[in-house]
Design an enzyme around this catalytic site. Structure first.
Site, mmCIF file in Angstrom:
data_model
loop_
_atom_site.group_PDB
_atom_site.id
_atom_site.type_symbol
_atom_site.label_atom_id
_atom_site.label_comp_id
_atom_site.label_asym_id
_atom_site.label_seq_id
_atom_site.Cartn_x
_atom_site.Cartn_y
_atom_site.Cartn_z
ATOM 1 N N PRO A 16 0.864 -1.093 0.149
ATOM 2 C CG PRO A 16 -0.059 -0.953 2.545
ATOM 3 C CD PRO A 16 0.826 -1.824 1.176
ATOM 4 C CB CYS A 101 5.441 1.665 15.241
ATOM 5 S SG CYS A 101 6.319 0.996 15.887
ATOM 6 C CE LYS A 140 3.357 -1.982 4.548
ATOM 7 N NZ LYS A 140 3.652 -0.849 5.150
ATOM 8 C CG ASN A 202 7.375 -3.528 2.436
ATOM 9 O OD1 ASN A 202 7.389 -2.771 3.129
ATOM 10 N ND2 ASN A 202 7.366 -3.319 1.359
ATOM 11 N N GLY A 203 10.729 -3.791 1.712
ATOM 12 C CA GLY A 203 11.497 -2.566 1.692
ATOM 13 C C GLY A 203 12.288 -2.701 0.714
ATOM 14 N NE ARG A 227 9.730 3.652 -0.964
ATOM 15 C CZ ARG A 227 10.814 3.837 -0.201
ATOM 16 N NH1 ARG A 227 11.135 5.030 0.299
ATOM 17 N NH2 ARG A 227 11.281 3.076 0.487
#
Ligand SMILES: Cc1cc2nc3c(=O)[nH]c(=O)nc-3n(C[C@H](O)[C@H](O)[C@H](O)COP(=O)(O)O)c2cc1C
Length: 369
Positions: A16, A101, A140, A202-203, A227
């Protein structure tokens, strides 16, 4: 790839990205191919229950936009539960919870106990959702608040017990924001913490090689790309080919990038109308042009377009202007080619002899130095 009862066509996910992962972009990614599941931007649970236009627009979908997960955020258990029921009724195949978080920095505030209270509250919220819908509920999260508070493994375990079907984990702490290196070992700890459910890493996945490295080094069941997909909607398809064959498929040529960019604009206009669609596209087009080679002439003009016709004319002029950077075969001369994309966790560390000690910036009128 299985996610609860779902059988997905690949283990590659679209993350997202609020403001970006709208219906047109998801359709573009799906048409290019290779993605197993797309997620909406985050949607405020209360706004959805109250039928607010903005929330309804965020979950707008159509048959070609499937399978689709809707991401919800909110902290009131009843609202999250009711919103999940709406999401299920609208045809989403899963519902994702934006954990942000939730476990605040626990140092100095009664360490473990504060964290456990928070975990219990979160688990209860999740359980309420899981018990109210048939579709899988996923979560997430980031790795934690900072390097001293890597709470994701504990949170993931608690959420598995509460019934989530999968965990998505961005391999950075909240303190890192979007900078620094994605921590593959941190993702691995989450993979090791859960018993049976898939963890999706992810990342910073901006190339097929980075996707493979994250899968190999963390043991995660799939990867989610944000991205990287905006620069490169072809990344899913190319990653599948790379993993299957071991050979890196070539990057899409300029004509293909332009074809998909035009299609993206057409879909933006279809979904948002010409005026708003074009205005929104002003921030989308520069993502495509990052891989065009020299592009300032394009970027300068595209931020002013108001109609499809204006966009086509900007593009035509740019294609003419770009010819000066091409060889006789119409290929970009190597010296004008954009630098290769490299994920933070794939950069060679600098040799110790060339790294400088970090010199703290003193307080003072630094803006004039
Ligand atoms: C512009 C932008 C919007 C984002 N919006 C969301 C969001 O709505 N929900 C969410 O869970 N994460 C959001 N994220 C985080 C991404 O989903 C992802 O975890 C993060 O960007 C790292 O992955 P990437 O390097 O592949 O982009 C957002 C990130 C960016 C840059």
């Amino acid at each position: 790839m299985r996610l609860g009862p779902l059988n997905l066509s690949s283990n590659l996910f679209l993350s997202p990205l609020a403001g970006y992962t709208n219906l047109p972009f998801r359709l573009v990614v799906r048409e290019v191919g290779g993605v197993g599941l797309c997620t909406t931007d985050l949607v405020n649970a209360r706004s959805l229950i109250e039928n607010r236009d903005k929330a309804l627009k965020l979950i707008e979908t159509r048959p070609a936009d499937s399978p689709l997960a809707v991401q919800l955020f909110g902290s009131v258990p009843e609202e999250m539960r009711d919103a999940a029921v709406i999401v299920e009724a609208k045809g989403a195949v899963s519902v994702d919870i934006n954990m942000g978080c939730p476990v605040k920095k626990v140092v100095n505030i009664g360490r473990g106990s504060a964290m456990m209270t928070e975990l219990d509250k979160t688990a209860a919220l999740v359980r309420g959702m899981v018990n109210s819908v048939k579709i899988p509920v996923t979560a997430k999260m980031r790795l934690g608040w900072d390097d001293d508070n890597l709470t994701a493994p504990d949170l993931a375990r608690a959420l598995e017990d509460a019934g989530v079907a999968a965990i998505f984990v961005h391999g950075r702490t909240r303190e890192q924001g979007f900078g620094g290196t994605v921590n593959l070992a941190g993702i691995r700890k989450v993979v090791e913490a859960v018993k049976n459910i898939p963890v999706i890493g992810n990342g910073d996945i901006v190339t097929p090689q980075a996707a493979k490295k994250m899968l190999d080094e963390t043991g995660c069941a799939g990867v989610s790309i944000g991205r990287g997909a905006f620069y490169d909607p072809w990344i899913f398809q190319r990653t599948l080919q790379y993993i299957a064959s071991g050979k890196l498929p070539p990057e899409p040529v300029f004509a293909e990038r332009v074809r998909v960019m035009n299609r993206h604009l057409d879909l933006m206009i279809e979904v948002f109308g010409e005026e708003l669609g074009c205005r929104m596209f002003r921030k989308v087009a520069p993502w495509y042009s990052k891989r065009f080679g020299p592009c300032h002439e394009f970027n300068k003009k595209v931020v002013q377009v108001r109609t499809r016709e204006e966009f086509r004319s900007v593009l035509e002029n740019y294609v003419r202007w770009r010819q000066q950077f091409l060889d006789d075969h119409g290929e970009l001369l190597p010296r004008f080619a954009p630098a290769p994309m490299i994920a933070s966790f794939m950069r060679e560390p600098e040799p110790a002899s060339t790294t400088r000690e970090h010199i703290p910036v003193p307080k003072g009128p630094v803006e004039v130095w």
